[in-house]
Design a protein around this motif. Sequence first.
Motif, PDB file in Angstrom:
ATOM      1  N   LEU A  95       0.736  -1.269   0.045  1.00  0.00           N
ATOM      2  CA  LEU A  95       0.144  -0.131   0.153  1.00  0.00           C
ATOM      3  C   LEU A  95       0.812   1.353   0.145  1.00  0.00           C
ATOM      4  CD1 LEU A  95      -2.635  -0.976   2.702  1.00  0.00           C
ATOM      5  CD2 LEU A  95      -2.880  -1.202   0.415  1.00  0.00           C
ATOM      6  N   ALA A  96       0.518   2.271  -0.920  1.00  0.00           N
ATOM      7  CA  ALA A  96       1.467   3.292  -1.080  1.00  0.00           C
ATOM      8  C   ALA A  96       0.663   4.713  -0.692  1.00  0.00           C
ATOM      9  CB  ALA A  96       2.104   3.312  -2.427  1.00  0.00           C
ATOM     10  N   GLY A  97       1.396   5.482  -0.312  1.00  0.00           N
ATOM     11  CA  GLY A  97       0.765   6.821   0.003  1.00  0.00           C
ATOM     12  C   GLY A  97       0.010   6.684   1.245  1.00  0.00           C
ATOM     13  N   VAL A  98       0.297   5.958   2.331  1.00  0.00           N
ATOM     14  CA  VAL A  98      -0.638   6.137   3.562  1.00  0.00           C
ATOM     15  C   VAL A  98      -0.364   6.971   4.717  1.00  0.00           C
ATOM     16  CG1 VAL A  98      -1.381   4.568   5.598  1.00  0.00           C
ATOM     17  CG2 VAL A  98      -0.816   3.402   3.285  1.00  0.00           C
ATOM     18  N   GLU A  99      -1.473   7.725   4.854  1.00  0.00           N
ATOM     19  CA  GLU A  99      -1.076   8.763   6.012  1.00  0.00           C
ATOM     20  C   GLU A  99      -1.214   8.107   7.255  1.00  0.00           C
ATOM     21  OE1 GLU A  99      -3.175  12.965   7.302  1.00  0.00           O
ATOM     22  OE2 GLU A  99      -4.291  11.691   6.190  1.00  0.00           O
ATOM     23  N   CYS A 100      -0.158   8.345   8.235  1.00  0.00           N
ATOM     24  CA  CYS A 100      -0.201   7.843   9.525  1.00  0.00           C
ATOM     25  C   CYS A 100      -0.546   8.796  10.521  1.00  0.00           C
ATOM     26  CB  CYS A 100       1.294   6.933   9.888  1.00  0.00           C
ATOM     27  SG  CYS A 100       1.221   6.023  11.218  1.00  0.00           S
ATOM     28  N   ILE A 101      -1.491   8.579  11.281  1.00  0.00           N
ATOM     29  CA  ILE A 101      -2.023   9.453  12.133  1.00  0.00           C
ATOM     30  C   ILE A 101      -1.700   9.029  13.600  1.00  0.00           C
ATOM     31  CG2 ILE A 101      -3.768  10.822  13.250  1.00  0.00           C
ATOM     32  CD1 ILE A 101      -3.096  11.558  10.430  1.00  0.00           C
ATOM     33  N   GLU A 102      -1.019   9.798  14.345  1.00  0.00           N
ATOM     34  CA  GLU A 102      -0.707   9.366  15.969  1.00  0.00           C
ATOM     35  C   GLU A 102      -1.485  10.487  16.580  1.00  0.00           C
ATOM     36  OE1 GLU A 102       3.318   9.506  16.701  1.00  0.00           O
ATOM     37  OE2 GLU A 102       3.962   8.066  15.054  1.00  0.00           O
ATOM     38  N   GLU A 103      -2.217   9.902  17.761  1.00  0.00           N
ATOM     39  CA  GLU A 103      -2.742  10.701  18.656  1.00  0.00           C
ATOM     40  C   GLU A 103      -2.740  10.168  19.960  1.00  0.00           C
ATOM     41  OE1 GLU A 103      -6.651  13.409  18.288  1.00  0.00           O
ATOM     42  OE2 GLU A 103      -7.162  11.290  18.125  1.00  0.00           O
ATOM     43  N   ILE A 104      -2.606  11.069  21.342  1.00  0.00           N
ATOM     44  CA  ILE A 104      -2.973  10.815  22.607  1.00  0.00           C
ATOM     45  C   ILE A 104      -4.075  11.155  23.009  1.00  0.00           C
ATOM     46  CG2 ILE A 104      -1.483  11.028  24.767  1.00  0.00           C
ATOM     47  CD1 ILE A 104       1.115  11.466  23.336  1.00  0.00           C
ATOM     48  N   GLY A 105      -4.581  10.176  23.835  1.00  0.00           N
ATOM     49  CA  GLY A 105      -5.959  10.627  24.386  1.00  0.00           C
ATOM     50  C   GLY A 105      -6.857   9.253  24.703  1.00  0.00           C
ATOM     51  N   SER A 106      -7.595   9.287  25.599  1.00  0.00           N
ATOM     52  CA  SER A 106      -8.531   8.253  25.882  1.00  0.00           C
ATOM     53  C   SER A 106      -9.270   7.754  24.855  1.00  0.00           C
ATOM     54  CB  SER A 106      -9.369   8.654  27.331  1.00  0.00           C
ATOM     55  OG  SER A 106     -10.365   7.510  27.623  1.00  0.00           O
ATOM     56  N   GLY A 107      -9.616   6.358  24.872  1.00  0.00           N
ATOM     57  CA  GLY A 107     -10.650   5.904  23.959  1.00  0.00           C
ATOM     58  C   GLY A 107     -11.935   6.352  24.203  1.00  0.00           C
ATOM     59  N   LEU A 108     -12.105   6.794  25.610  1.00  0.00           N
ATOM     60  CA  LEU A 108     -13.519   7.372  26.004  1.00  0.00           C
ATOM     61  C   LEU A 108     -13.699   8.735  25.367  1.00  0.00           C
ATOM     62  CD1 LEU A 108     -13.567   5.931  29.396  1.00  0.00           C
ATOM     63  CD2 LEU A 108     -14.504   4.868  27.416  1.00  0.00           C
TER      64      LEU A 108
END
Length: 207
Positions: A95-108
């Motif tokens: 898969l090419a051109g995948v944008e990877c998003i990182e986030e810190i925060g509760s799943g709630l």
Amino acid sequence: MENTMRTGKAATLLGVSVKTLQRWEREGRLIPVARTDSNRRLSPETQIREVIGLRQTNHAPTKLVAYCRVTSAAQRTDLANQRNVLEEVVAAKGLAGVECIEEIGSGLNFKRKRFLARMDAIGRREVKMLILAHRDRLTRFGVEWFEHDAKTHGCAVLVLTQERLSPKQEMVQDVMTIVRCFSSQLYGLRNYRKKLDEALKQDASHE
């Protein structure tokens, strides 16, 4: 008179700027049917939905998004490991051109900025595939609904079930968050009841 919506709301729903809607008005593509007392345009919902239908037909989703999440900053190592695994899988699948998003925060927490931005993009049919290390990376509860909503908007959801990417410690933290939430509500109700009793006593003393 049929239901209408303001230009700002219509622009958000369509995923375009207000200036774009104003240009469409000049071109005769979207004609306001009325104005508010403050002279703001009101567009008919039927036209808005028609434009959405045309955009969905003419523009198939193209973006590939990998979403990573941990609850706290103390889990940055887990976040990095999560991203590394996703990148390895993406590369293995070609898969090419995948944008990877990182986030810190509760799943709630459903107000996470990057989470909301991705869901808005899915709603606009911009995302072709959402890649998750584990189902609860997106949200701790109700993930089935979000998956259904994504698929309804042409977005496939690829989940890599790897328990090591969903630490037990994070589950404990989320449970504690729920306990604190209900505890604060209970405390608030007790305070409300106390103030109500005091007010009733004061009223009785004045009679």
